[in-house]
Scaffold this motif. Structure first.
Motif, PDB file in Angstrom:
ATOM      1  N   GLU A 194       0.850  -1.191   0.000  1.00 54.22           N
ATOM      2  CA  GLU A 194       0.000   0.000   0.000  1.00 54.22           C
ATOM      3  C   GLU A 194       0.884   1.238   0.000  1.00 54.22           C
ATOM      4  OE1 GLU A 194      -3.326   2.132   2.885  1.00 54.22           O
ATOM      5  OE2 GLU A 194      -2.203   0.380   3.544  1.00 54.22           O
ATOM      6  N   LEU A 195       0.496   2.253  -0.751  1.00 53.33           N
ATOM      7  CA  LEU A 195       1.283   3.477  -0.847  1.00 53.33           C
ATOM      8  C   LEU A 195       0.731   4.614   0.008  1.00 53.33           C
ATOM      9  CD1 LEU A 195       2.098   3.510  -4.673  1.00 53.33           C
ATOM     10  CD2 LEU A 195       3.479   2.643  -2.782  1.00 53.33           C
ATOM     11  N   GLU A 196      -0.371   4.430   0.702  1.00 54.00           N
ATOM     12  CA  GLU A 196      -0.954   5.475   1.541  1.00 54.00           C
ATOM     13  C   GLU A 196      -0.244   5.494   2.892  1.00 54.00           C
ATOM     14  OE1 GLU A 196      -5.160   5.109   1.772  1.00 54.00           O
ATOM     15  OE2 GLU A 196      -5.485   5.520  -0.339  1.00 54.00           O
ATOM     16  N   THR A 197       0.926   6.096   2.912  1.00 53.56           N
ATOM     17  CA  THR A 197       1.741   6.102   4.139  1.00 53.56           C
ATOM     18  C   THR A 197       1.095   6.920   5.252  1.00 53.56           C
ATOM     19  OG1 THR A 197       2.986   7.972   3.249  1.00 53.56           O
ATOM     20  CG2 THR A 197       3.875   5.794   2.864  1.00 53.56           C
ATOM     21  N   LYS A 198       0.300   7.931   4.879  1.00 53.37           N
ATOM     22  CA  LYS A 198      -0.311   8.769   5.914  1.00 53.37           C
ATOM     23  C   LYS A 198      -1.239   7.936   6.790  1.00 53.37           C
ATOM     24  CE  LYS A 198      -1.511  12.924   4.831  1.00 53.37           C
ATOM     25  NZ  LYS A 198      -2.196  14.115   4.281  1.00 53.37           N
ATOM     26  N   ARG A 199      -2.040   7.080   6.172  1.00 54.90           N
ATOM     27  CA  ARG A 199      -2.946   6.234   6.959  1.00 54.90           C
ATOM     28  C   ARG A 199      -2.158   5.279   7.849  1.00 54.90           C
ATOM     29  NH1 ARG A 199      -4.921   1.414   7.307  1.00 54.90           N
ATOM     30  NH2 ARG A 199      -3.610   0.659   5.610  1.00 54.90           N
ATOM     31  N   MET A 200      -1.075   4.741   7.317  1.00 52.31           N
ATOM     32  CA  MET A 200      -0.247   3.831   8.106  1.00 52.31           C
ATOM     33  C   MET A 200       0.361   4.543   9.311  1.00 52.31           C
ATOM     34  SD  MET A 200       1.640   1.821   4.962  1.00 52.31           S
ATOM     35  CE  MET A 200       2.624   0.845   6.101  1.00 52.31           C
ATOM     36  N   LEU A 201       0.842   5.802   9.086  1.00 56.43           N
ATOM     37  CA  LEU A 201       1.411   6.557  10.204  1.00 56.43           C
ATOM     38  C   LEU A 201       0.350   6.848  11.261  1.00 56.43           C
ATOM     39  CD1 LEU A 201       3.706   9.071   8.271  1.00 56.43           C
ATOM     40  CD2 LEU A 201       4.426   7.171   9.722  1.00 56.43           C
ATOM     41  N   ARG A 202      -0.866   7.133  10.821  1.00 57.08           N
ATOM     42  CA  ARG A 202      -1.944   7.398  11.765  1.00 57.08           C
ATOM     43  C   ARG A 202      -2.260   6.161  12.596  1.00 57.08           C
ATOM     44  NH1 ARG A 202      -5.371   8.854   8.330  1.00 57.08           N
ATOM     45  NH2 ARG A 202      -6.625   6.945   8.202  1.00 57.08           N
ATOM     46  N   ASP A 203      -2.296   5.008  11.927  1.00 56.92           N
ATOM     47  CA  ASP A 203      -2.549   3.759  12.652  1.00 56.92           C
ATOM     48  C   ASP A 203      -1.437   3.447  13.637  1.00 56.92           C
ATOM     49  OD1 ASP A 203      -4.056   2.022   9.796  1.00 56.92           O
ATOM     50  OD2 ASP A 203      -4.855   3.505  11.210  1.00 56.92           O
ATOM     51  N   GLN A 204      -0.188   3.740  13.223  1.00 54.59           N
ATOM     52  CA  GLN A 204       0.939   3.489  14.119  1.00 54.59           C
ATOM     53  C   GLN A 204       0.896   4.400  15.336  1.00 54.59           C
ATOM     54  OE1 GLN A 204       4.436   3.836  11.707  1.00 54.59           O
ATOM     55  NE2 GLN A 204       4.183   1.831  10.744  1.00 54.59           N
ATOM     56  N   ASP A 205       0.521   5.687  15.138  1.00 55.62           N
ATOM     57  CA  ASP A 205       0.400   6.606  16.279  1.00 55.62           C
ATOM     58  C   ASP A 205      -0.649   6.111  17.267  1.00 55.62           C
ATOM     59  OD1 ASP A 205       2.331   8.294  15.352  1.00 55.62           O
ATOM     60  OD2 ASP A 205       0.932   9.652  14.326  1.00 55.62           O
ATOM     61  N   SER A 206      -1.752   5.611  16.734  1.00 59.09           N
ATOM     62  CA  SER A 206      -2.811   5.084  17.607  1.00 59.09           C
ATOM     63  C   SER A 206      -2.321   3.862  18.379  1.00 59.09           C
ATOM     64  CB  SER A 206      -4.034   4.714  16.760  1.00 59.09           C
ATOM     65  OG  SER A 206      -5.033   4.122  17.561  1.00 59.09           O
TER      66      SER A 206
ATOM     67  N   ASP B 132      -1.869   3.308  22.512  1.00 64.32           N
ATOM     68  CA  ASP B 132      -2.423   2.148  23.229  1.00 64.32           C
ATOM     69  C   ASP B 132      -1.345   1.426  24.023  1.00 64.32           C
ATOM     70  OD1 ASP B 132      -4.745   1.242  20.560  1.00 64.32           O
ATOM     71  OD2 ASP B 132      -4.903   2.671  22.213  1.00 64.32           O
ATOM     72  N   LEU B 133      -0.156   1.290  23.431  1.00 70.27           N
ATOM     73  CA  LEU B 133       0.943   0.615  24.121  1.00 70.27           C
ATOM     74  C   LEU B 133       1.409   1.416  25.332  1.00 70.27           C
ATOM     75  CD1 LEU B 133       3.067  -0.673  21.091  1.00 70.27           C
ATOM     76  CD2 LEU B 133       1.793  -2.063  22.718  1.00 70.27           C
ATOM     77  N   GLN B 134       1.426   2.761  25.196  1.00 71.69           N
ATOM     78  CA  GLN B 134       1.825   3.596  26.333  1.00 71.69           C
ATOM     79  C   GLN B 134       0.847   3.437  27.495  1.00 71.69           C
ATOM     80  OE1 GLN B 134       2.033   7.396  24.371  1.00 71.69           O
ATOM     81  NE2 GLN B 134       4.270   7.247  24.044  1.00 71.69           N
ATOM     82  N   ASN B 135      -0.446   3.399  27.190  1.00 73.11           N
ATOM     83  CA  ASN B 135      -1.440   3.202  28.248  1.00 73.11           C
ATOM     84  C   ASN B 135      -1.298   1.827  28.894  1.00 73.11           C
ATOM     85  OD1 ASN B 135      -2.562   5.721  27.781  1.00 73.11           O
ATOM     86  ND2 ASN B 135      -4.025   4.959  26.266  1.00 73.11           N
ATOM     87  N   GLN B 136      -1.037   0.836  28.050  1.00 76.77           N
ATOM     88  CA  GLN B 136      -0.844  -0.524  28.569  1.00 76.77           C
ATOM     89  C   GLN B 136       0.385  -0.586  29.467  1.00 76.77           C
ATOM     90  OE1 GLN B 136      -0.470  -3.488  25.535  1.00 76.77           O
ATOM     91  NE2 GLN B 136      -0.387  -5.190  26.954  1.00 76.77           N
ATOM     92  N   LEU B 137       1.464   0.140  29.065  1.00 78.38           N
ATOM     93  CA  LEU B 137       2.687   0.154  29.863  1.00 78.38           C
ATOM     94  C   LEU B 137       2.440   0.763  31.236  1.00 78.38           C
ATOM     95  CD1 LEU B 137       5.720  -0.448  29.887  1.00 78.38           C
ATOM     96  CD2 LEU B 137       6.116   1.824  28.943  1.00 78.38           C
ATOM     97  N   LYS B 138       1.628   1.841  31.278  1.00 78.58           N
ATOM     98  CA  LYS B 138       1.312   2.445  32.574  1.00 78.58           C
ATOM     99  C   LYS B 138       0.574   1.461  33.475  1.00 78.58           C
ATOM    100  CE  LYS B 138       1.052   7.213  30.869  1.00 78.58           C
ATOM    101  NZ  LYS B 138       0.155   8.379  30.623  1.00 78.58           N
TER     102      LYS B 138
END
Length: 749
Positions: free
Chosen positions: A476-488, A492-498
């Motif tokens: 897939e070439l839509e990197t913006k959507r991928m970056l958005r999914d990665q930020d989300s 989630d991982l930061q909340n889980q770590l807390k």
């Protein structure tokens, strides 16, 4: 007294006295207990006449506790802090109360009854006592049935088994043949009138020494010599069971062996009824490294690696008059596994095994598995398509990007997801004619109808039936959507770590508190046991003293475990405060703990050396904590070393540090275990002939690492499997300056 118990007994008594099956009896018991007492789930684990108690104790610590102590156990408020892991699991399944009770017979648990309720505070001593009485009656009835079956089997042993092949004899100490089966009468006829040593050349004593082995004897029948395999088992001091089988089949084996022996990748093995190897073709040495003469007399299961023995035995248990086939791993002379396929079938007087090397098959299978692991692990979309363009399989990214489930994609025409199917037709045709397509631009359509810019790469694969299939990798070439999914995902991982940090802090505090609470009663156990051992409450005999001494030893061991758990909890929660002072490493050698380790090494026949370099300076450290680090490292070295010795070397490491090495000539550490070594609660597995003395906590190296870290040092190791290991750590010569402490710097070479 429990008011419901008479009702339970009156309902079950007719069942116990009837001839219903064991399963039916247990089913009635569970239904009655559930309906009368309102119990949600009733489990019955029957352990009569087998070793399920011991096996179950390894898998279920709660059942093991109840079986070993003979006492019931009640927990009316299941929670994540319940004493057994199984109780926490039940709580996660929605249960609130649990009671487990053993049904004892002749001092041993015959069955375990487990009661589960979704209501808190469901069980009390009256309810459990009533159910225990009813289940005890069931246990007695089942025990009576098993004993009756056992006696019947013993009584009918010779009438059933003795008439089967091969030739079987009962021989007395004076070499007379007490009894013979039909096969013996048909084969030997008048020879049975004489004593066994007169026609076999082996008397009672020489036959008795064959127990577990097989020998060849030559017997002359009607003027012709025939070869027989003979084995024996002792029935009593005055009676011997002897079995003979005609070795004529060995000639056929040799004929087959001559053909098979020309293939270095296969072999033939001939065994007796107990699967002890009678003969093997010479090419067994090419497969395993063991000469054919070396394996003769060994059980064929001895050639199978430990991890495969259970599965191999299960295969053999269904081998009767037919044949079976399968895969297993044989251990070769270098202790390395050789993957083989085997075909086993019954042969005259035993079994025939045809074995051939299957490493190539395993290699291809591993490559295939690795390929599909890669497909499932990549973030690109991967689709497998058949020769007609229908989708066979897809990986997970296809679901997340296109919005289709795997089941929806299976059987779908691949063209349906392409905005311009003619581009796909063009590229597929090119690949079908031997070409390769790499990163060709195209647009694909999601389930929602969205158009997605992408590139695809295509490869063709030929199957065993010469049919074609295609692997299509879409990026897939839509990197913006991928970056958005990665930020989300990162949020989630930061909340889980807390949440994990909070849980970890609660766990450490709980371990710290409960360990402190355990020390007081344990101290009392040790104290009163010592008084009892010393005769303060009256004289006890030697056997009683040995039991009390066991209590004292186990209490000391438990105290050590508790102390290690406390230390680990303190270190994890940063509650350890060092008491540093100037320490001369030469003086530590005289410490009682180090001397005790030296004696322990000498007890195993190991050398022990404490070598401090002449220019090694004093260090600024907590001496008691240093001793703790040395005890853990040297103790491990002794535990995993069987010959050679342990050497401690202490020397200058630059201008600010010294380094301490603990070197052993032990079994070493495998590559797969190295990265796990300093984890909490991790214990190195047993290797080779070295056996660990008792069960540890798996905290020693973790504690040592934290203590060295508190001193501003580093710890590490080097190891070679089968050669030995070197554990090292560094210590500061002088304390940190005030500026360094404030900045939190720790420069360690």
């Amino acid at each position: 007294m429990d008011d419901l118990m008479p009702k339970l007994l009156s309902e079950l008594s007719p069942i116990y006295s009837s001839s219903v099956s064991e399963d039916e009896m247990i089913r009635h018991f569970k239904a009655a207990v559930s309906s009368i007492y309102g119990v949600d789930t009733v489990n019955v684990i029957n352990v009569i006449n087998n070793d399920v108690v011991e096996q179950n104790a390894e898998q279920n610590t709660l059942h093991g506790y109840v079986s070993n102590t003979g006492k019931y156990y009640i927990d009316n408020q299941l929670s994540e802090y319940s004493s057994f892991q199984e109780l926490i699991s039940y709580r996660n399944q929605g249960y609130a109360s649990c009671a487990v009770l053993p049904i004892n017979l002749h001092g041993k648990a015959s069955m375990i009854v487990e009661l589960l309720s979704r209501t808190e505070n469901k069980f009390n001593e009256q309810i459990v006592g009533g159910i225990a009485m009813a289940s005890s009656a069931m246990g007695l009835e089942l025990a009576y049935r098993y004993e009756k079956i056992k006696n019947t089997k013993v009584a009918n042993y010779f009438s059933g088994a003795f008439d089967n092949i091969p030739i079987q004899l009962l021989v007395a100490t004076d070499n007379t043949i007490v009894k013979s089966n039909k096969a013996a009468l048909g084969e030997f006829r008048q020879l049975l009138q004489s004593k066994v040593n007169e026609f076999t050349g082996m008397d009672f004593n020489s036959l008795a020494r064959l127990s577990g082995k097989t020998a060849k004897v030559v017997i002359q029948i009607d003027g012709k010599k025939r070869i027989y395999y003979v084995s024996s088992s002792k029935i009593s001091d005055k009676l011997l069971h002897v079995a003979l089988s005609d070795a004529t089949s060995a000639e056929k084996f040799n004929a087959l062996g001559e053909t098979i022996s020309k293939d270095p990748m296969s072999m033939l093995v001939y065994t007796d009824e107990q699967r002890n190897i009678i003969e093997a073709t010479q090419n067994i040495e090419k497969l395993t490294g063991y000469p054919a003469g070396y394996v003769a007399g060994k059980n064929i299961e001895d050639l199978v690696i430990d991890s495969e023995k259970g599965a191999f035995k299960n295969n053999m248990s269904v081998l009767n008059n037919g044949s079976i086939s399968g895969f297993t791993d044989l251990v070769n002379i270098n202790a390395m596994p050789t993957h083989v396929r085997f075909i086993a079938s019954r042969w005259a007087g035993g079994f025939m095994f045809f074995v051939y090397n299957a490493n190539a098959e395993k290699y291809l299978s591993d490559i295939k598995d690795a390929f599909y692991d890669f497909i499932n692990g990549t973030s690109d979309m991967v689709l497998t398509v058949d020769n007609f363009g229908y989708i066979i399989d897809v990986n997970m990214p296809v679901e997340s990007v296109l919005g289709y489930s795997k089941s929806e994609m299976a059987g779908k025409d691949i063209k349906a997801i392409y905005a311009d199917p003619s581009l796909l037709d063009r590229d597929i045709t090119y690949v079908r004619n031997g070409g390769k397509v790499n990163n060709s631009y195209t647009d694909i359509i999601s389930k929602s109808g969205a158009r997605i810019a992408a590139t695809h790469s295509i490869r063709a694969f030929k199957g065993a039936d010469n049919s074609s299939s295609y692997i299509i990798v879409i990026k897939e070439l839509e990197t913006k959507r991928m970056l958005r999914d990665q930020d989300s995902a990162i949020r989630d991982l930061q909340n889980q770590l807390k949440r994990l940090h909070s849980t970890s802090d609660l766990k450490s505090q709980f371990i710290y508190n409960i360990s402190h609470e355990l020390k007081t009663p344990l101290t009392n156990i040790k104290g009163f046991s010592k008084l009892l051992y010393d005769g303060e409450f009256g004289n006890i005999n030697d056997e009683q003293k040995s039991y009390v001494l066991t209590i004292i030893d186990e209490a000391n061991r438990l105290m050590l475990i508790i102390q290690q758990v406390l230390d680990a909890a303190k270190l994890e929660s940063n509650k350890v405060k060092l008491e540093p002072k100037e320490v001369d490493m030469r003086d530590l050698y005289e410490n009682p703990s180090i001397k005790a380790l030296q004696e322990s090494a000498a007890g195993k026949g190991l050398s022990f050396a404490w070598d401090v370099a002449f220019d090694a300076p004093k260090v600024y450290a907590d001496p008691n904590r240093l001793i703790q680090v040395f005890v853990n490292l040297i103790g491990n070295a002794i535990k995993f070393t069987e010959k050679g010795g342990i050497t401690v070397k202490i020397y200058r490491k630059g201008s600010k540090y010294i380094q301490c090495d603990v070197i052993d000539t032990g079994i070493g550490i495998s590559d797969e275990d190295k990265h796990k070594l300093f984890r909490k609660f991790y214990e190195a597995p047993k290797k080779g002939l070295v056996k660990q003395d008792g069960a540890g906590t798996g905290l020693g190296l973790s504690i040592a690492k934290d203590i060295v870290r508190l001193h501003g040092g580093k710890i590490g190791f080097e190891s070679e499997l089968g050669v030995g290991s070197r554990f090292w750590f560094t210590l500061r010569v002088k304390p940190k300056s005030a500026r360094q402490k404030q900045a939190g710097k720790s420069v360690v070479p």
